[in-house]
Design a protein around this motif. Structure first.
Motif, PDB file in Angstrom:
ATOM      1  N   GLY A  41     -18.018 -13.349  -7.225  1.00  0.00           N
ATOM      2  CA  GLY A  41     -17.165 -13.203  -6.061  1.00  0.00           C
ATOM      3  C   GLY A  41     -17.373 -14.314  -5.051  1.00  0.00           C
TER       4      GLY A  41
ATOM      5  N   THR B 192     -14.478 -15.120  -2.330  1.00  0.00           N
ATOM      6  CA  THR B 192     -14.198 -13.775  -1.811  1.00  0.00           C
ATOM      7  C   THR B 192     -14.748 -13.645  -0.392  1.00  0.00           C
ATOM      8  OG1 THR B 192     -14.300 -12.866  -4.044  1.00  0.00           O
ATOM      9  CG2 THR B 192     -14.530 -11.320  -2.223  1.00  0.00           C
TER      10      THR B 192
ATOM     11  N   LEU C 163     -15.043  -8.271   1.755  1.00  0.00           N
ATOM     12  CA  LEU C 163     -14.896  -7.731   0.404  1.00  0.00           C
ATOM     13  C   LEU C 163     -16.215  -7.778  -0.359  1.00  0.00           C
ATOM     14  CD1 LEU C 163     -11.372  -9.085  -0.604  1.00  0.00           C
ATOM     15  CD2 LEU C 163     -12.003  -6.840   0.293  1.00  0.00           C
TER      16      LEU C 163
ATOM     17  N   SER D  83     -13.174  -7.715 -10.370  1.00  0.00           N
ATOM     18  CA  SER D  83     -14.237  -8.254  -9.511  1.00  0.00           C
ATOM     19  C   SER D  83     -15.507  -7.407  -9.556  1.00  0.00           C
ATOM     20  CB  SER D  83     -13.747  -8.354  -8.063  1.00  0.00           C
ATOM     21  OG  SER D  83     -13.460  -7.065  -7.540  1.00  0.00           O
TER      22      SER D  83
END
Length: 425
Positions: free
Chosen positions: A62, A67, A71, A156
């Motif tokens: 991630g 990301t 998140l 993810s």
């Protein structure tokens, strides 16, 4: 087309196995289910090292892909978070079993006894984004309510979810229960989502949990019945009679505690008569916590250039980050009108010392949860005493608000007699 056909066959096979497991779950006693839930909780804690190793791989990927921190926070597990997830399972085990509960019952004049009782949905599909805790919450709530579950998490969190599902399935096997009561749907191909949404007749209900894009995709494309969980564009309104210290504490907690979750505040509305006094204090508290304020002209005039000019888009945005839209309103009616125009029906809060203002606010805003002098962070199944939740439903049919055990059931009518027959009419 080949990929879609392959995904359909895969998901349909998983769903058929879930259906067989659901039939077996329907015969379990509460003691059987509660013992399995406790065993699952203990197994998760015992397997923390392997779960954290898998989660670290998801977090690494991630971060490499850019990301956001918000998140990543949703995705990341720790020993403490695994312990909290396990405790949620234990809490669910301690709750009453909804299956068999009599919703209403009566005896007709001819002696026929009619009871409406709670029964499992059957096979529940859950489609969700990068929050591994949903894997366990969904599995635990579905098991307790007698449902088999198909868990389709995001790519993810694929490694984390696979590790969690493996532990849970192994535990069911060890308890003599069907492992197929908990199944993961592969997340490496988006066509598995489409297949799950179209598995009508094999899957009884689909529940999406995630951002607006995911939820709308599910609602607009499913042939399987959907319970819609909603985006949280959550407002805190500070009324002219509010205790301002209380309001500051509620505001800080609502925004900063966990900005990445759906019950976090995204907009602050302040009554004009107290705006000059309250907003500078609120700005200091929030900016000290790293919150970026997006304000209307009145807010910027009072607080200064540290406030970013708010755009029309800001009033409709679920930031899920340390950002907050701020506006000044002329009255309670204006606050309600703003919320009705921009809210998403999730959670709305008022801070006030005026009983009539509280009454009007709670009756006029349209939301699954309305808070009076309390943080929006309390819109949560665990906080409401439900043990855990599948999500916060913002629709009005079947379920609204935190969805826990009763919301994962339907009803059937049990009609019993001693040979009565109906006459000709």
């Amino acid at each position: 087309m080949t990929e879609v056909v392959g995904a359909t066959e895969l998901v349909n096979d998983l769903a058929k196995r879930s259906g067989q497991a659901a039939a077996a779950l329907a015969l379990l006693s509460r003691a059987d289910k509660d013992a399995a839930l406790h065993a699952m909780a203990d197994a998760l804690v015992a397997a923390s090292a392997q779960i954290l190793a898998a989660n670290a791989e998801d977090v690494r990927r991630g971060r490499e892909s850019g990301t956001s921190d918000a998140l990543i926070d949703r995705l990341q597990l720790t020993d403490a978070r695994i312990g909290a997830i396990a405790d949620q399972l234990r809490n669910v085990a301690g709750l009453p079993d909804p299956i068999g509960e009599v919703v209403r019952g009566y005896t007709m004049p001819n002696g026929v006894r009619v009871q409406q009782i709670r029964v499992p949905m059957g096979v529940v599909g859950i489609i969700y984004e990068g929050r591994p805790n949903v894997t366990v919450d969904g599995a635990g709530l579905c098991l307790k309510s007698g449902n088999a579950v198909l868990l389709r998490g995001s790519a993810s969190a694929a490694a984390s979810n696979a590790a969690l599902v493996s532990v849970l399935r192994d535990t069911l096997n060890g308890c003599g229960l069907p492992a197929d009561a908990i199944q993961g749907v592969p997340a490496d191909d988006r066509s598995t989502v489409t297949a799950l949404l179209h598995a009508r007749g094999l899957v009884d209900v689909v529940i999406p949990r995630g951002g607006a894009g995911l939820i709308q995709h599910v609602v607009n494309n499913a042939s399987v019945p959907v319970i819609e969980t909603g985006v949280g564009n959550v407002h805190v309104y500070v009324d002219e009679s509010a205790d301002q210290q209380m309001a500051l504490e509620i505001l800080r907690n609502s925004k900063v505690r966990r900005p990445s979750v759906c019950n976090a505040a995204e907009t602050l509305l302040v009554h004009r008569s107290v705006s000059a006094e309250f907003l500078p204090k609120a700005a200091k508290v929030l900016q000290d916590e790293g919150v970026v304020l997006h304000g209307d002209d009145d807010t910027r005039r009072i607080v200064g250039d540290s406030v970013v000019p708010a755009t029309d888009e800001d009033w409709d945005t679920e930031y899920l980050s340390l950002d907050l839209a701020v506006g000044v309103v002329d009255s309670l009616d204006a606050a309600v009108a703003h919320i009705r125009a921009h809210g998403t029906g999730h959670t709305e809060a008022i801070v006030t010392s005026n009983i009539d203002a509280a009454r009007r606010f709670t009756r006029q805003v349209d939301a699954a949860a309305v808070m009076v002098n309390v943080s929006t962070a309390f819109t949560d199944g665990g906080e409401f005493g439900f043990g855990a939740e599948i999500g916060i439903s913002t629709q009005k049919l079947h379920a609204r608000g935190p969805m826990a055990l009763p919301e994962l059931t339907t009803t059937t009518y049990l009609v019993q007699g001693e040979g009565q027959i109906r006459g000709v009419s």
